[in-house]
Design a protein around this motif. Structure first.
Motif, PDB file in Angstrom:
ATOM      1  N   ARG A   1       0.840  -1.208   0.000  1.00  0.00           N
ATOM      2  CA  ARG A   1       0.000   0.000   0.000  1.00  0.00           C
ATOM      3  C   ARG A   1       0.871   1.253   0.000  1.00  0.00           C
ATOM      4  NH1 ARG A   1      -5.152  -0.757   4.035  1.00  0.00           N
ATOM      5  NH2 ARG A   1      -5.197   1.488   3.716  1.00  0.00           N
ATOM      6  N   PHE A   2       1.935   1.164   0.795  1.00  0.00           N
ATOM      7  CA  PHE A   2       2.862   2.289   0.879  1.00  0.00           C
ATOM      8  C   PHE A   2       3.484   2.584  -0.488  1.00  0.00           C
ATOM      9  CE2 PHE A   2       7.330   3.614   1.563  1.00  0.00           C
ATOM     10  CZ  PHE A   2       7.127   4.794   2.265  1.00  0.00           C
ATOM     11  N   LEU A   3       3.941   1.508  -1.131  1.00  0.00           N
ATOM     12  CA  LEU A   3       4.575   1.672  -2.447  1.00  0.00           C
ATOM     13  C   LEU A   3       3.579   2.158  -3.491  1.00  0.00           C
ATOM     14  CD1 LEU A   3       6.803  -1.538  -2.739  1.00  0.00           C
ATOM     15  CD2 LEU A   3       7.615   0.811  -2.706  1.00  0.00           C
ATOM     16  N   MET A   4       2.418   1.526  -3.481  1.00  0.00           N
ATOM     17  CA  MET A   4       1.453   1.820  -4.552  1.00  0.00           C
ATOM     18  C   MET A   4       0.812   3.204  -4.436  1.00  0.00           C
ATOM     19  SD  MET A   4       2.036  -0.663  -6.402  1.00  0.00           S
ATOM     20  CE  MET A   4       0.934  -0.369  -7.752  1.00  0.00           C
ATOM     21  N   SER A   5       1.063   3.869  -3.321  1.00  0.00           N
ATOM     22  CA  SER A   5       0.597   5.262  -3.203  1.00  0.00           C
ATOM     23  C   SER A   5       1.329   6.150  -4.199  1.00  0.00           C
ATOM     24  CB  SER A   5       0.852   5.790  -1.785  1.00  0.00           C
ATOM     25  OG  SER A   5       0.045   5.097  -0.877  1.00  0.00           O
ATOM     26  N   ALA A   6       2.528   5.685  -4.607  1.00  0.00           N
ATOM     27  CA  ALA A   6       3.319   6.473  -5.556  1.00  0.00           C
ATOM     28  C   ALA A   6       3.091   6.026  -6.993  1.00  0.00           C
ATOM     29  CB  ALA A   6       4.798   6.347  -5.205  1.00  0.00           C
ATOM     30  N   TYR A   7       2.191   5.094  -7.199  1.00  0.00           N
ATOM     31  CA  TYR A   7       1.910   4.564  -8.548  1.00  0.00           C
ATOM     32  C   TYR A   7       0.965   5.519  -9.273  1.00  0.00           C
ATOM     33  CZ  TYR A   7       0.877   0.946 -12.047  1.00  0.00           C
ATOM     34  OH  TYR A   7       0.747   0.226 -13.209  1.00  0.00           O
TER      35      TYR A   7
ATOM     36  N   PHE B   1       7.579  -1.350  -8.442  1.00  0.00           N
ATOM     37  CA  PHE B   1       6.156  -1.647  -8.256  1.00  0.00           C
ATOM     38  C   PHE B   1       5.797  -3.085  -8.641  1.00  0.00           C
ATOM     39  CE2 PHE B   1       6.243   2.982  -9.200  1.00  0.00           C
ATOM     40  CZ  PHE B   1       5.827   3.427  -7.961  1.00  0.00           C
TER      41      PHE B   1
ATOM     42  N   TRP C   1      -8.425  -2.327  -2.300  1.00  0.00           N
ATOM     43  CA  TRP C   1      -7.838  -1.041  -1.869  1.00  0.00           C
ATOM     44  C   TRP C   1      -7.174  -0.335  -3.072  1.00  0.00           C
ATOM     45  CZ3 TRP C   1      -2.834   0.567  -2.437  1.00  0.00           C
ATOM     46  CH2 TRP C   1      -2.503   1.801  -1.841  1.00  0.00           C
TER      47      TRP C   1
ATOM     48  N   GLN D   1      -8.107   3.148  -4.681  1.00  0.00           N
ATOM     49  CA  GLN D   1      -7.052   4.167  -4.713  1.00  0.00           C
ATOM     50  C   GLN D   1      -6.906   4.759  -6.108  1.00  0.00           C
ATOM     51  OE1 GLN D   1      -4.887   5.042  -1.848  1.00  0.00           O
ATOM     52  NE2 GLN D   1      -4.664   6.741  -3.266  1.00  0.00           N
TER      53      GLN D   1
END
Lengths: 249, 182
Positions: free
Chosen positions: A14-20, A32, A48, A52
């Motif tokens: 989730r942390f990583l994919m916030s920057a996707y 990713f 999620w 997002q």
């Protein structure tokens, strides 16, 4: 023990994919890749992620609906064109100035500072002028050895590899002088026929990398020959016949 | 105009997103337009130093942010930063509710996010820069960018939820009889 491990992985994803980025531009980014694999095997995470992305897309769409003032683009382009014109004019001014400087340097160099190739001409001209009228010698002696000792003691260049016949020849004396900041020495030999042979010695660095003129040169009734030995330039100058000089030096 | 770069194309491609980024930073339309113009002015002066055309976008956003910070410093007018408690579980906000908000409302919500997170968030949405490019613009590590994006999005969701709630509270439902008469 398993659950905390799974939870951390999900959190990391989730942390990583916030920057996707929602446009999918990061799909090939290896950072990713593992998170996307995790999404594929975790339905909760997949939900999620979908939420997002939808959130990101809507925010992006809403933000992009804010339009800049209609005249902004033309104002930017006008301003930039003006800047470019000024910059080009400024550059042309610099180019013109540089050209003027270059031409000035060339002209000044031509008249005041002889070109490297002409430095030998300047040297011989200046040394010849020294003999109109005859110079006052610093040391009057008939001994070549004494002239060299005197010159050495006065930090003037001495003549290297002088032919034995000349070494034995009588001298009138010697003198040291400065030419364009460089020390020059002159030793005057008395030739058997009554003529003089003047030997000028100067460090080769005085003429930078300019090539030494070959063969005998004639300047008025003077015969001149340049040679090089042990980092020194030797200029032989005499009114004696050329073939006689050739035999001596 | 340029040997390798077509300036008009660059302006056309980036001026709108730069303006939005400037607007989110300055929160003022006039200042945003000035900042955008100033950024392209600097670009026009230094364009020959940029050899890689792919770096233009990143360069423009970096320059705009620096110009904004320079202006803030020179005015000694540091924006007030209100630190909010960390939100770990963002409140749910339905896509429909979100769609009901206009661009200005979303922009306003964005301005309420902590400055620390907001700038990364603005670059993410408004410039569509990658996390690596954002790190470059903000001169921070990529991990920090991810952290700021993650937390920033949580705060944005919370702020947008509040906006939706506030908006719905202002809408007073009409009595059934009055509705029928229309």
């Amino acid at each position: 023990m398993k659950r905390p491990h799974i939870k951390v992985t999900t959190e990391s994803a989730r942390f990583l994919m916030s920057a996707y980025r929602p446009n999918g531009a990061d799909a090939q980014d290896p950072v990713f890749k593992k998170a996307l694999e995790q999404i594929g095997s975790d339905p909760g995470l997949a939900k999620w992620f979908n939420d997002q992305r939808e959130f990101d897309e809507i925010v992006l769409e809403r933000l992009n609906s804010v339009q800049p003032p209609p005249e902004l683009k033309s104002a930017i382009l006008t301003g930039v064109r003006t800047t470019m014109i000024h910059r080009e004019r400024f550059q042309y001014r610099w180019l013109a100035l540089a050209a003027i400087l270059l031409i000035s340097c060339f002209i000044l160099g031509k008249f005041n500072f002889p070109h490297a190739a002409n430095q030998f001409d300047a040297f011989q001209s200046d040394m010849l002028a020294l003999f109109h009228p005859l110079p006052v010698l610093d040391l009057s002696t008939d001994s070549f050895e004494q002239t060299q000792q005197f010159l050495k003691a006065n930090a003037a260049p001495t003549a290297p590899n002088v032919p034995e016949e000349l070494r034995r020849m009588q001298t009138a004396g010697c003198k040291s002088l400065r030419w364009r900041g460089h020390m020059v020495s002159v030793t005057c030999f008395e030739l058997p026929n009554g003529d003089f042979l003047h030997l000028f010695v100067v460090n080769k660095g005085t003429f930078a990398d300019s090539p030494i003129p070959h063969g005998f040169l004639k300047n008025g009734d003077w015969h001149i020959l340049f040679s090089e030995s042990d980092g020194m330039v030797l200029m032989w100058m005499s009114r004696a016949p050329m073939n006689e000089l050739r035999m001596l030096v | 105009m340029f040997r390798d770069i077509n300036f008009e194309d660059i302006v056309s491609e980036h001026y709108a997103s730069l303006y939005r980024f400037a607007l989110s930073l300055s929160r003022n339309e006039v200042d945003a337009a000035d900042l955008t113009q100033q950024t392209f002015f600097i670009f026009a002066q230094h364009s020959r130093q940029i050899r890689d055309a792919s770096k233009v976008k990143c360069w423009l956003f970096t320059t705009l942010r620096r110009e904004f910070l320079r202006g803030v410093r020179s005015q000694n007018n540091h924006p007030h930063v209100e630190f909010k408690p960390e939100i770990h579980d963002s409140p749910a906000i339905s896509p429909d509710a979100l769609r009901s908000l206009d661009g200005k409302a979303v922009m306003d919500a964005m301005t309420k996010v902590d400055t620390t997170y907001r700038v990364a968030l603005e670059l993410f949405y408004l410039s569509e820069l990658s996390y690596k490019e954002i790190a470059q613009v903000l001169e921070i590590p990529v991990g920090t960018v991810m952290s700021r994006l993650s937390r920033g999005k949580e705060q944005l969701k919370a702020t947008l939820s509040e906006s939706v709630f506030e908006r719905e509270r202002k809408i007073i439902p009409l009595p059934r009889d009055e509705k029928a008469s229309h």
